[in-house]
Design a protein around this motif. Structure first.
Motif, short mmCIF file in Angstrom:
data_model
loop_
_atom_site.label_atom_id
_atom_site.label_comp_id
_atom_site.label_asym_id
_atom_site.label_seq_id
_atom_site.Cartn_x
_atom_site.Cartn_y
_atom_site.Cartn_z
N ASN A 23 0.81 -1.23 0.00
CA ASN A 23 0.00 0.00 0.00
C ASN A 23 0.84 1.27 0.00
N LYS A 24 2.13 1.14 -0.27
CA LYS A 24 2.98 2.31 -0.39
C LYS A 24 2.64 3.09 -1.66
N LYS A 25 2.98 4.37 -1.68
CA LYS A 25 2.75 5.18 -2.87
C LYS A 25 3.55 4.61 -4.03
N PRO A 26 2.90 4.28 -5.13
CA PRO A 26 3.62 3.66 -6.25
C PRO A 26 4.59 4.61 -6.93
N ARG A 27 5.67 4.05 -7.44
CA ARG A 27 6.69 4.82 -8.14
C ARG A 27 6.62 4.62 -9.65
N VAL A 28 6.02 3.51 -10.06
CA VAL A 28 6.03 3.12 -11.47
C VAL A 28 4.62 2.75 -11.90
N TRP A 29 4.26 3.14 -13.12
CA TRP A 29 2.98 2.79 -13.70
C TRP A 29 3.21 2.10 -15.04
N MET A 30 2.26 1.26 -15.41
CA MET A 30 2.32 0.57 -16.70
C MET A 30 1.07 0.85 -17.49
N SER A 31 1.25 1.02 -18.79
CA SER A 31 0.13 1.07 -19.73
C SER A 31 0.28 -0.13 -20.64
N LEU A 32 -0.71 -1.02 -20.62
CA LEU A 32 -0.60 -2.30 -21.33
C LEU A 32 -1.86 -2.54 -22.14
N SER A 33 -1.70 -2.82 -23.42
CA SER A 33 -2.87 -3.10 -24.25
C SER A 33 -2.50 -4.02 -25.40
#
Length: 208
Positions: free
Chosen positions: A52-62
């Motif tokens: 539940n820590k603040k995320p550092r990385v995001w993904m966009s996947l399609s």
């Protein structure tokens, strides 16, 4: 994809498939996060994190999938996997792309965002000022392009994200399945090579 992500570097990610509307031709389905009947073509990004820590990385996947030319197997027509440092997907590290019918550069390619003094020196003519993210680095071709499991391994190995215990086995199992599927597809398209291999090695296989 949903299983692989939630067993390795994510929690509560939900991937759905929605048919692309108003498309003249065989049905095309978009697979991604955040899709619905009211939003059938624009997947949303999701955080990479196992706590539940603040995320550092995001993904966009399609992925866009449809039946192959013989109408026998479901095939990926295009795919996109982008890695970002912001929730609004405004700051991109890199993205792995596949476009089956691309002609002017490698269909399976990697694009990296950043500066490159070497490219600044190499650019000439109309390419002066071209940035690194405009280069399409080939990665394995149509059959042996990187899988989602390869991207997950990259993110964990380069210490960009944390992973769940046992992630290595999930990645290995998924990659093995992907590679087997791709090998079968290559065999279907190259039956003469398969027949020659069986002719040359079949007896040895029987003895074994």
């Amino acid at each position: 994809m949903q299983y692989t992500l939630n067993k390795t570097i994510c929690q509560h990610v939900r991937m759905v498939a929605v048919q692309r509307p108003f498309f003249a031709g065989p049905p095309v389905f978009t697979i991604g996060s955040g899709l619905s009947r009211s939003n059938p073509t624009q997947p949303t990004g999701f955080p990479l994190g196992i706590d539940n820590k603040k995320p550092r990385v995001w993904m966009s996947l399609s992925y866009q999938v449809r039946m192959d030319d013989e109408q026998c197997y479901l095939a990926v027509h295009s795919s996109y996997c982008g890695i970002f440092a912001e929730a609004d997907l405004s700051t991109c590290l890199c993205h792995f792309d596949f476009e089956r019918e691309k002609e002017h550069y490698a269909g399976a390619h990697l694009q990296v965002h950043g500066s490159s003094p070497a490219l600044d020196k190499l650019n000439r003519g109309h390419d002066v000022g071209r940035t690194l993210d405009k280069l399409h680095f080939p990665v394995g071709g149509k059959r042996f392009r990187p899988s989602l499991e390869d991207v997950i391994e990259f993110l964990v190995s380069e210490r960009l994200v944390d992973a769940r215990e046992g992630w290595e086995q999930v990645v290995e199992d998924g990659r093995d399945q992907f590679q087997r599927q791709q090998l079968k597809a290559a065999m279907r398209r190259n039956t003469a090579v398969v027949q020659a291999w069986v002719r040359d090695h079949g007896q040895a296989m029987v003895r074994e």
